[in-house]
Structure formats: structure tokens, C-alpha cells
Design a protein around this motif. Structure first.
Motif, short mmCIF file in Angstrom:
data_model
loop_
_atom_site.label_atom_id
_atom_site.label_comp_id
_atom_site.label_asym_id
_atom_site.label_seq_id
_atom_site.Cartn_x
_atom_site.Cartn_y
_atom_site.Cartn_z
N UNK A 28 0.99 -1.06 -0.13
CA UNK A 28 -0.05 -0.13 0.16
C UNK A 28 0.87 1.17 0.07
N UNK A 29 0.82 2.09 -1.13
CA UNK A 29 1.64 3.22 -1.24
C UNK A 29 1.58 4.22 0.02
N UNK A 30 0.35 4.39 0.40
CA UNK A 30 0.34 5.41 1.74
C UNK A 30 1.16 5.31 2.62
N UNK A 31 1.00 3.58 3.10
CA UNK A 31 1.38 3.23 4.39
C UNK A 31 2.66 2.56 4.38
N UNK A 32 2.91 1.83 3.36
CA UNK A 32 3.97 1.09 3.01
C UNK A 32 3.87 -0.54 3.59
N UNK A 33 2.49 -0.86 3.92
CA UNK A 33 2.11 -2.06 4.57
C UNK A 33 2.08 -3.10 3.23
N UNK A 34 2.81 -3.97 3.79
CA UNK A 34 2.57 -5.26 2.50
C UNK A 34 1.53 -5.86 2.65
N UNK A 35 0.82 -6.76 1.74
CA UNK A 35 -0.12 -7.65 1.77
C UNK A 35 0.00 -8.55 0.71
N UNK A 36 -0.63 -9.66 1.08
CA UNK A 36 -0.12 -11.25 0.42
C UNK A 36 -1.19 -11.32 -0.75
N UNK A 37 -0.89 -12.22 -1.45
CA UNK A 37 -1.94 -12.73 -2.75
C UNK A 37 -2.98 -13.26 -2.01
N UNK A 38 -4.04 -13.05 -2.76
CA UNK A 38 -5.46 -13.84 -2.15
C UNK A 38 -6.22 -14.03 -3.53
N UNK A 39 -7.28 -14.79 -3.10
CA UNK A 39 -8.67 -15.07 -3.91
C UNK A 39 -9.58 -14.65 -3.14
N UNK A 40 -10.57 -13.63 -3.83
CA UNK A 40 -11.63 -13.16 -3.20
C UNK A 40 -12.94 -13.60 -3.83
N UNK A 41 -13.81 -14.06 -3.14
CA UNK A 41 -15.39 -14.50 -3.56
C UNK A 41 -16.40 -13.52 -3.04
N UNK A 42 -16.99 -12.70 -4.13
CA UNK A 42 -17.80 -11.68 -3.89
C UNK A 42 -19.15 -12.19 -4.25
N UNK A 43 -19.88 -12.28 -3.12
CA UNK A 43 -21.44 -12.70 -3.09
C UNK A 43 -22.41 -11.79 -2.67
N UNK A 44 -23.71 -11.93 -3.06
CA UNK A 44 -24.79 -11.06 -2.50
C UNK A 44 -26.03 -11.91 -2.50
N UNK A 45 -26.89 -11.45 -1.48
CA UNK A 45 -28.16 -11.69 -1.47
C UNK A 45 -29.22 -10.77 -1.76
N UNK A 46 -29.81 -10.78 -2.79
CA UNK A 46 -30.96 -9.61 -3.23
C UNK A 46 -32.28 -10.14 -2.39
N UNK A 66 -15.39 -12.87 0.58
CA UNK A 66 -14.46 -13.99 1.10
C UNK A 66 -13.36 -14.30 0.66
N UNK A 67 -12.47 -13.85 1.72
CA UNK A 67 -10.91 -13.76 1.43
C UNK A 67 -10.24 -14.99 1.67
N UNK A 68 -9.45 -15.43 0.61
CA UNK A 68 -8.82 -16.63 0.96
C UNK A 68 -6.94 -16.09 0.76
N UNK A 69 -6.26 -16.28 1.87
CA UNK A 69 -4.88 -15.91 1.41
C UNK A 69 -4.16 -16.86 0.73
N UNK A 70 -3.18 -16.38 -0.15
CA UNK A 70 -2.33 -17.47 -0.88
C UNK A 70 -0.90 -16.90 -0.80
N UNK A 71 -0.02 -18.07 -0.89
CA UNK A 71 1.33 -18.01 -0.60
C UNK A 71 1.99 -17.15 -1.80
N UNK A 72 1.44 -16.94 -2.85
CA UNK A 72 2.17 -16.37 -4.02
C UNK A 72 1.05 -15.97 -5.08
N UNK A 73 1.39 -15.21 -5.92
CA UNK A 73 0.55 -14.60 -6.92
C UNK A 73 0.12 -15.82 -7.85
N UNK A 74 0.93 -16.56 -8.22
CA UNK A 74 0.78 -17.60 -9.02
C UNK A 74 -0.39 -18.78 -8.36
N UNK A 75 -0.13 -19.00 -7.05
CA UNK A 75 -1.13 -19.85 -6.18
C UNK A 75 -2.41 -19.07 -6.09
N UNK A 76 -2.60 -17.61 -6.34
CA UNK A 76 -3.91 -17.07 -6.54
C UNK A 76 -4.56 -17.37 -7.64
#
Length: 129
Positions: A28-46, A66-76
Motif C-alpha cells: 500500500x503506497x500510503x502506508x508501506x504496508x505489505x499484503x499477500x496474494x489472495x482470492x476473493x469470492x464476492x457474493x450477494x443476496x438480493x 470471502x478472502x482466501x490468503x495465498x502464498x504467491x501470485x501464481x497460487x492465487x
């Protein structure tokens, strides 16, 4: 986080119409905080709810990511593709996760299952079709 004592679990049933996204690792450019690769499942109920003031059934939605952390970009990328292929079977999937938390303008759930565990479940269920 290490769970010392587990007295409840939350299971979520996710259906094939959810959005599947992969996200690479970064900083994150503003904070310098690192984040891992992940997969996100976005769901909604109407749903509809009656609006007494307007005498109309308003359409509303509840969204959950739903967020699933991954070890690498390739894994994601591989996990995202496995989810996408699995959801083509029109079946639902039950995942264990945390209680929803409101962050970054959305409700999100961290999935408590490892990358390897999910890949195993998704590949076994894909082969069974």
C-alpha cells in the motif's frame, strides 16, 4: 493467529453465481504496508422489503466478500481458476470462515481453510462431476 480453544465454527454455503477475483501481493503506497496474494469470492443476496412511506417493495442487497490468503501470485491464479471451474458445475461449496467484519467499505470474511485444503476439495469435487 493461533486458535487456543475452539467452541464454534461458522460455515458458509457459496453458490456458483458469486464473482471470483484474484489479487496479487503488493504494498500500500500510503502506508508501506505489505499484503499477500489472495482470492476473493464476492457474493450477494438480493431481497425485497416493503417501504411503508412509498408503498413499494424496495429491492436491497447484502454483500459479503470471502478472502482466501495465498502464498504467491501464481497460487492465487491457480486457486481462482479452480473456483471458477468448480462453479461451472452449478454446485455450491461449503467453507469455514470467520464472522463478517466491516472493512474497506464492505463486509468480509476470512476463510479458515488453507490453500492446500481448498485445492484438494475443489479438485476432488471437480473430478466427481
Amino acid at each position: 493467529m493461533e486458535i487456543i480453544k475452539e467452541e464454534f465454527k461458522v460455515n458458509y454455503e457459496i453458490f456458483n453465481s458469486c464473482l471470483v477475483r484474484s489479487s496479487g501481493s503488493g504494498v500500500i503506497q500510503q502506508t508501506g504496508l505489505k499484503y499477500n496474494a489472495s482470492v476473493r469470492l464476492s457474493c450477494r443476496n438480493v431481497f425485497e422489503t416493503f417501504n411503508e412511506k412509498t408503498n413499494f417493495n424496495d429491492t436491497k442487497e447484502t454483500s459479503l466478500t470471502f478472502k482466501i490468503p495465498c502464498g504467491s501470485d501464481v497460487d492465487a491464479g491457480m486457486l481462482a481458476m479452480s473456483f471458477k471451474n468448480y462453479f461451472k458445475t452449478n454446485k455450491s461449496l461449503i467453507l469455514n470462515g470467520s464472522l463478517p467484519v466491516f472493512q474497506n467499505n464492505e463486509y468480509s470474511v476470512n476463510i479458515d481453510m488453507s490453500y492446500d485444503e481448498l485445492m484438494k476439495i475443489l479438485s476432488i469435487k471437480n473430478k466427481a462431476v
